[in-house]
Scaffold this motif. Structure first.
Motif, PDB file in Angstrom:
ATOM      1  N   ALA A 478      -6.777  -8.483   5.204  1.00  0.00           N
ATOM      2  CA  ALA A 478      -5.606  -7.561   5.549  1.00  0.00           C
ATOM      3  C   ALA A 478      -4.114  -7.099   4.568  1.00  0.00           C
ATOM      4  N   ASP A 479      -3.749  -8.099   3.059  1.00  0.00           N
ATOM      5  CA  ASP A 479      -2.927  -8.492   2.618  1.00  0.00           C
ATOM      6  C   ASP A 479      -3.274  -7.426   1.781  1.00  0.00           C
ATOM      7  N   ALA A 480      -4.160  -7.493   1.027  1.00  0.00           N
ATOM      8  CA  ALA A 480      -5.180  -6.488   0.181  1.00  0.00           C
ATOM      9  C   ALA A 480      -4.735  -4.972   0.557  1.00  0.00           C
ATOM     10  N   PHE A 481      -5.006  -5.091   1.609  1.00  0.00           N
ATOM     11  CA  PHE A 481      -4.441  -3.479   2.460  1.00  0.00           C
ATOM     12  C   PHE A 481      -3.870  -2.648   2.534  1.00  0.00           C
ATOM     13  N   TRP A 482      -3.341  -4.015   3.127  1.00  0.00           N
ATOM     14  CA  TRP A 482      -1.906  -3.264   3.034  1.00  0.00           C
ATOM     15  C   TRP A 482      -1.284  -3.211   2.287  1.00  0.00           C
ATOM     16  N   ASN A 483      -1.121  -3.833   1.066  1.00  0.00           N
ATOM     17  CA  ASN A 483      -0.660  -3.517  -0.103  1.00  0.00           C
ATOM     18  C   ASN A 483      -0.681  -2.026  -1.151  1.00  0.00           C
ATOM     19  N   LYS A 484      -2.385  -2.191  -1.083  1.00  0.00           N
ATOM     20  CA  LYS A 484      -3.151  -0.584  -1.338  1.00  0.00           C
ATOM     21  C   LYS A 484      -2.612   0.179  -0.901  1.00  0.00           C
ATOM     22  N   TYR A 485      -1.891   0.349   0.842  1.00  0.00           N
ATOM     23  CA  TYR A 485      -1.949   0.779   1.733  1.00  0.00           C
ATOM     24  C   TYR A 485      -0.512   1.869   1.505  1.00  0.00           C
ATOM     25  N   GLN A 486       0.357   0.811   1.481  1.00  0.00           N
ATOM     26  CA  GLN A 486       1.470   1.364   1.481  1.00  0.00           C
ATOM     27  C   GLN A 486       2.637   2.364  -0.794  1.00  0.00           C
ATOM     28  N   ASN A 487       0.911   1.644  -0.786  1.00  0.00           N
ATOM     29  CA  ASN A 487       0.913   2.340  -2.237  1.00  0.00           C
ATOM     30  C   ASN A 487       0.581   3.626  -2.281  1.00  0.00           C
ATOM     31  N   GLU A 488      -1.100   4.263  -1.568  1.00  0.00           N
ATOM     32  CA  GLU A 488      -1.315   4.679  -1.331  1.00  0.00           C
ATOM     33  C   GLU A 488      -0.132   6.404  -0.920  1.00  0.00           C
ATOM     34  N   ARG A 489       0.501   5.864   0.492  1.00  0.00           N
ATOM     35  CA  ARG A 489       1.416   6.459   1.018  1.00  0.00           C
ATOM     36  C   ARG A 489       3.133   6.843   0.054  1.00  0.00           C
ATOM     37  N   MET A 490       2.893   5.675  -1.364  1.00  0.00           N
ATOM     38  CA  MET A 490       3.994   6.130  -1.854  1.00  0.00           C
ATOM     39  C   MET A 490       3.933   6.978  -2.871  1.00  0.00           C
ATOM     40  N   VAL A 491       1.994   7.591  -3.057  1.00  0.00           N
ATOM     41  CA  VAL A 491       1.808   8.539  -4.315  1.00  0.00           C
ATOM     42  C   VAL A 491       1.547   9.228  -3.583  1.00  0.00           C
ATOM     43  N   GLU A 492       0.680   9.557  -2.342  1.00  0.00           N
ATOM     44  CA  GLU A 492       0.750  11.006  -1.627  1.00  0.00           C
ATOM     45  C   GLU A 492       1.974  11.478  -1.288  1.00  0.00           C
ATOM     46  N   LEU A 493       2.773  10.846  -1.038  1.00  0.00           N
ATOM     47  CA  LEU A 493       4.229  11.719   0.110  1.00  0.00           C
ATOM     48  C   LEU A 493       5.248  11.440  -0.480  1.00  0.00           C
ATOM     49  N   ALA A 494       4.760  11.546  -2.324  1.00  0.00           N
ATOM     50  CA  ALA A 494       6.565  10.699  -3.007  1.00  0.00           C
ATOM     51  C   ALA A 494       7.387  12.281  -3.023  1.00  0.00           C
ATOM     52  N   PHE A 495       8.437  12.184  -3.172  1.00  0.00           N
ATOM     53  CA  PHE A 495       9.152  13.002  -3.609  1.00  0.00           C
ATOM     54  C   PHE A 495       9.252  14.203  -1.967  1.00  0.00           C
ATOM     55  N   GLU A 496       8.516  13.819  -1.014  1.00  0.00           N
ATOM     56  CA  GLU A 496       8.875  14.257   0.383  1.00  0.00           C
ATOM     57  C   GLU A 496       9.751  13.841   1.832  1.00  0.00           C
ATOM     58  N   GLY A 497      10.334  12.992   1.085  1.00  0.00           N
ATOM     59  CA  GLY A 497      11.719  12.363   1.988  1.00  0.00           C
ATOM     60  C   GLY A 497      11.393  11.053   2.619  1.00  0.00           C
TER      61      GLY A 497
END
Length: 565
Positions: A478-497
């Motif tokens: 659960a911890d590993a997924f959550w860290n990777k998910y937060q990172n993926e969201r930061m990358v995919e939605l970068a600078f979109e507010g």
């Protein structure tokens, strides 16, 4: 509270080309005057579209919300956006027009719904486009309900509990209102959007009404209603608003976001190339559910963010090393500092997630912008670097959302282009769903009753044709997924507010206590030395929510202040 009854009349009319809608400015005329003209009436709601938010630096003199979180650092420390992170944010310096602009829009919608229904515009009945005009009029009340819900979401996202009303109110009534609990407002938004998803058109160009297309392609649709419903459900379930971690709220969020995915994909929406999410024609991209199309062609975004040292460039929102670190290694799918990632400290930008080069300008890049004949130099003393005043403090410049074809040199004829802010796009809702189903089931590999796991949803995003990042593996903790998910969201939605609010709704404010800059030095042998530099910022847990502006509380003593402010 800066809300007044909208006494209206058409003072002037200009074209809101950004939404392909007619925009009317109203002031100092009564309701009877409005009733006299179809254009005056329909223009009231068109006016509300012009209040929709976007983050191209217009609010903070160039600063984007990215520079108020860990995505970026503004190159000029005296910029307004810096007050979010330097300790100057306060009720007396509330830093935002969200309160004022949202309630202005809400009150227009309330008046429109209360006073302007049931008109027939008999003078238009002999016109060939009367049916189209009357459709536009009757549909405008559904648009008003959507827009009201949209602005209430913006308010509750920023302030939490806020006054909620759906009727016209006088100034005296406004100044006695109390705050409605955030969950009640989320519930109202979700219920309204659920109704609107069956009432608003799917495609204004396919109504069979002469005079509708293409003039309506900037208006909200049933898909936009589903998108607002789904985003509201995600926020309602998030820790900031759901401290008890009520699993039913996560289930509702999973259901709502899955509905967006299934409905949109069944009706022709699809993930595009990542590189096609912005640019002059991004509003017509098949991934876009709703965009806020800016009025006319502009170059302000480029003027604010093109590198210092490039003609017309003034620097601005400079991506942080935190942002750069979020881009995994392409071959392994691992973070730069993970064992076996393949990261080379002497060539730190080689082999990264392709979205890195699509989002960020780094040392050595060529043809940025496209007319620039010199490689970008962000090492100390370089063409685009310190000690030049205004040069990037982080070692990077922004690329995403900027139009490389714009040439700001004196003799250029290509100085502006169309820019459209992404309000809702399909990619967001795969990520929203992944988060909701993970939090609901407690596992990245358990789809519950929904048929798609969190890992599967994220992997769809990572499989874009111009991205093709390795999939998240099954069996993650659960911890590993959550860290990777937060990172993926930061990358995919970068600078979109999103990041500014994501860290708040997750209650991850500690990540805003500092950022990392990269300082580059060019050695005599031509190699580059990279040194990380930590910059502390001001963070206090009261900053999870915005302060209620002091000016509003002076007018309304019933407005309690958010904790800590």
């Amino acid at each position: 509270m800066k809300i007044k009854k909208i006494v209206s009349g058409m003072a002037c009319m200009v074209t809101l080309a950004a939404c392909n809608l007619d925009y009317h400015e109203y002031a100092n005329y009564g309701k009877d005057y409005i009733d006299e003209s179809y254009e005056n009436v329909i223009g009231m709601i068109t006016n509300v579209y012009s209040i929709l938010d976007y983050d191209f630096g217009q609010t903070y003199k160039g600063g984007m919300l990215a520079s108020a979180c860990d995505e970026a650092e503004y190159a000029y420390t005296n910029n307004d956006i810096c007050d979010f992170v330097n300790g100057s944010w306060s009720p007396a310096n509330p830093m935002s027009n969200i309160w004022t602009s949202s309630y202005k829009a809400i009150q227009i919608c309330n008046q429109y719904l209360a006073e302007f229904q049931g008109l027939t515009f008999d003078e238009l009945k002999l016109n060939d486009d009367y049916r189209a005009q009357m459709f536009r009029y009757t549909n405008s009340f559904k648009e008003a309900r959507f827009l009201r819900a949209y602005f209430y979401f913006n308010l509750v996202r920023a302030y939490g509990d806020v006054p909620y009303f759906t009727e016209m109110v006088t100034t005296d009534q406004v100044n006695s209102l109390t705050r409605t609990p955030a969950q009640e407002i989320f519930n109202a938004i979700i219920a309204e959007c659920d109704k609107l998803s069956t009432e608003l058109p799917a495609d204004y160009t396919k109504l069979g009404l002469d005079g509708i297309a293409p003039a309506e392609n900037g208006r909200v649709t049933c898909y936009a209603a589903l998108a607002l419903k789904a985003r509201a459900a995600l926020y309602a379930a998030s820790p900031l608003f759901n401290p008890e971690n009520n699993k039913d709220l996560w289930r509702r969020a999973a259901e709502a976001n899955k509905e967006v995915i299934e409905t949109c994909t069944a009706n022709g929406f699809k993930l595009s190339k990542y590189s096609e999410l912005w640019g002059p024609n991004n509003w017509s991209n098949n991934e876009m559910i709703f965009v806020r199309r800016y009025n006319g062609n502009i170059s302000t975004l480029e003027e604010y963010n093109f590198p210092m040292g490039v003609p017309g460039g003034n620097s601005g929102n400079c991506p942080t090393q935190n942002m750069v670190d979020a881009y995994e290694m392409k071959a392994t799918g691992k973070m730069w500092n993970e064992t076996g990632s393949g990261y080379d400290a002497s060539n730190p930008y080689v082999g990264r997630d392709p979205r890195f080069d699509m989002t960020i300008v780094k040392n050595g890049d060529t043809k940025w912008p496209s007319k620039n004949t010199n490689p970008i130099e962000t090492f100390y003393g370089g063409l685009n670097a310190e000690p030049l005043s205004g040069a990037t403090p982080t070692g990077y410049y922004l690329k995403k959302y900027l139009d490389s074809a714009i040439d700001l040199s004196a003799n250029s004829t290509t100085k502006t282009s169309r820019h459209s802010w992404i309000t809702y796009r399909l990619g967001e809702f795969y990520l929203n769903y992944a988060e909701a189903i993970f939090q609901y089931t407690g596992s990245a590999d358990n789809a519950g009753e929904f048929g798609m796991t969190a890992c599967e949803a994220v992997n769809i995003i990572r499989n874009r044709t111009d991205v093709k990042m390795p999939e998240f593996p099954t069996g993650l903790s659960a911890d590993a997924f959550w860290n990777k998910y937060q990172n993926e969201r930061m990358v995919e939605l970068a600078f979109e507010g999103h990041r500014f609010y994501d860290l708040r709704r997750w209650k991850d404010g500690d990540k805003l206590k500092s950022i990392i800059e990269m300082k580059l030095t060019k050695n005599e042998d031509g190699t580059i030395t990279y040194k990380r530099n930590v910059v502390n910022r001001v963070w206090n847990d009261k900053m999870y929510l915005f302060p209620i502006p002091q000016s509003e509380r002076m007018k309304n003593p019933n407005l309690s202040q958010n904790a800590g402010w």
